[in-house]
Design an enzyme around this catalytic site. Structure first.
Site, PDB file in Angstrom:
ATOM      1  N   ASP A  57      10.855   4.889  -9.775  1.00 33.21           N
ATOM      2  CA  ASP A  57      10.584   5.485 -11.086  1.00 33.21           C
ATOM      3  C   ASP A  57      11.433   6.721 -11.333  1.00 33.21           C
ATOM      4  OD1 ASP A  57       8.793   3.501 -11.592  1.00 33.21           O
ATOM      5  OD2 ASP A  57       7.056   4.802 -11.919  1.00 33.21           O
ATOM      6  N   SER A  85       0.811  -1.214   0.000  1.00 29.72           N
ATOM      7  CA  SER A  85       0.000   0.000   0.000  1.00 29.72           C
ATOM      8  C   SER A  85       0.850   1.272   0.000  1.00 29.72           C
ATOM      9  CB  SER A  85      -0.964  -0.041   1.193  1.00 29.72           C
ATOM     10  OG  SER A  85      -1.945   0.956   1.098  1.00 29.72           O
ATOM     11  N   LYS A  93      -0.460  -4.074  -3.640  1.00 28.83           N
ATOM     12  CA  LYS A  93      -1.765  -3.481  -3.308  1.00 28.83           C
ATOM     13  C   LYS A  93      -1.802  -2.069  -3.880  1.00 28.83           C
ATOM     14  CE  LYS A  93      -4.841  -2.282   0.532  1.00 28.83           C
ATOM     15  NZ  LYS A  93      -4.837  -0.813   0.409  1.00 28.83           N
TER      16      LYS A  93
END
Length: 390
Positions: A308, A297, A322
């Site tokens: 990224d 999460s 999740k």
């Protein structure tokens, strides 16, 4: 002049009559539509309610039936993350997110004999100052014996308004002796960040983020500043077994590590997307992030953003996967509805739900107490520090 006033009043009254007539018509129309469309199901619901109230061997509790129906409606979504929360569950969730409550400051667990035991007494709390120790068996809370008592019930009894008192009876096995402590409750702040300086020729900071709470970002910032003051030249951020928590905390912590760019993209059922971005002011230090299958999460929001943007490599094992956001809606009776309302994507648009985030360096968990992942993270970090300062 009086005639004008009466005319205005008459117009107002007529307007109200027309308004409520329209409302009544719409309610009647909606009810009729539902009855016609779902006649069989509604009839079954009414019949089941009547049978439960009149035929069940154990008397049916009407509030309990209503709560059961509410849980059933949420369960019909087949979403493991959506749930109806009764008042106690909602209160516990609020405490977990806020990380503050009135209490005495102990972590409670159960042993193999199902006895309630003190796992630890938090530092600088009433329990620690009173002398309660790790391993103490809790035998009584006020006048209630703890035999057969659940952990949740024990925690609720010990929590309460700051300034009020609670009496805790304990048995200390090492001394084969019973003690009684009358303790005054205080505001307890549950830390979500643990940090220390790792030993070695090059000072390296280690920060373990246990969960995301309302205070996590400020705790993280203080921990980093303290490590910088201790001359740390790099940082290891440990997100292993962090189940997530407060969404805003994930954004605020990501903002500490990113100068600009997208942190996460959030999209609802209608395709409306909200993009959360970082602001200038990130701290300048090489760092590595530890993740594993328990990182979920909010942990994945943070890890995905850092990966990224290429600001830190991920070390360990693939994360849980999740990619959903839950919103908590308070209800009228002190209960609440926790509902999955959005899906999130990493800055590059990656959907990680049921997929997880693969680390840059896959390292299995160690055996016999050896932390191979931490050792590898430290090795990678030292190489980065060396390359920046040849």
């Amino acid at each position: 002049m009086e005639g004008v006033v009466v005319l205005k009043n008459n117009r107002f009254i007529k307007g109200c009559v027309i308004f409520f007539a329209i409302i009544g018509f719409l309610v009647t129309l909606t009810t009729s539509y539902l009855f016609i469309t779902y006649r069989g199901s509604l009839t079954s619901l009414a019949t089941e309610t009547l049978l439960l109230k009149t035929k069940a061997l154990k008397p049916a509790d009407t509030p309990g039936l209503i709560r059961g129906a509410m849980r059933g409606m949420v369960d019909s979504l087949n979403d493991p993350y959506s749930a109806y929360l009764d008042p106690n569950q909602y209160r516990d969730l609020t405490i977990k997110i806020q990380a503050t409550f009135g209490g005495i400051g102990i972590v409670v667990g159960a042993d193999e004999e199902n006895r309630l035991k003190v796992v630890s007494a938090l530092k600088n709390t009433p329990a620690e100052r009173a002398g309660i120790k790790s391993g103490d068996v809790i035998t009584r809370i006020n006048e209630d014996s703890t035999q057969g008592m659940s952990l949740d019930d024990a925690v609720r009894l010990m929590r309460g308004e700051p300034g009020t008192q609670v009496t805790v009876g304990i048995y200390r096995e090492s001394e084969r002796r019973e003690y009684e402590f009358t303790i005054t409750r205080e505001i307890i702040n549950v830390p979500s960040v643990e940090s220390r300086l790792l030993q070695g020729d090059v000072p390296v900071g280690y920060v373990h983020l246990l969960q995301f709470t309302a205070t996590s970002a400020s705790e993280m910032e203080k921990a980093i500043h303290a490590l910088v003051e201790q001359k740390a030249r790099g940082l290891i951020l440990d997100l292993r077994d962090n189940p997530g928590g407060d969404f805003q905390a994930a954004l605020d912590i990501a903002d500490l590590f990113l100068n600009d760019g997208v942190i996460v993209k959030v999209r609802n059922r209608y395709g409306r997307e909200v993009v959360h971005e970082a602001h200038a002011g990130a701290f300048d230090m090489p760092f590595v992030v530890l993740v594993n299958g328990g990182s979920a999460s909010s942990s994945e929001i943070l890890a995905g953003a850092l990966k990224d943007h290429g600001v830190a490599p991920l070390v360990g094992e693939k994360t849980f996967g999740k990619g959903l956001v839950q919103t908590v809606y308070p209800l009228a009776a002190g209960d609440a509805l926790k509902l999955t309302t959005d899906k999130y994507f990493t800055p590059k648009g990656t959907d990680i739900d049921h997929v997880g985030i693969a680390p840059d360096y896959t390292v299995p968990a160690g055996k016999n107490g050896e932390d191979q992942q931490l050792a590898r993270a430290k090795s990678i970090l030292l190489e980065e520090i060396s390359s920046r300062n040849p």
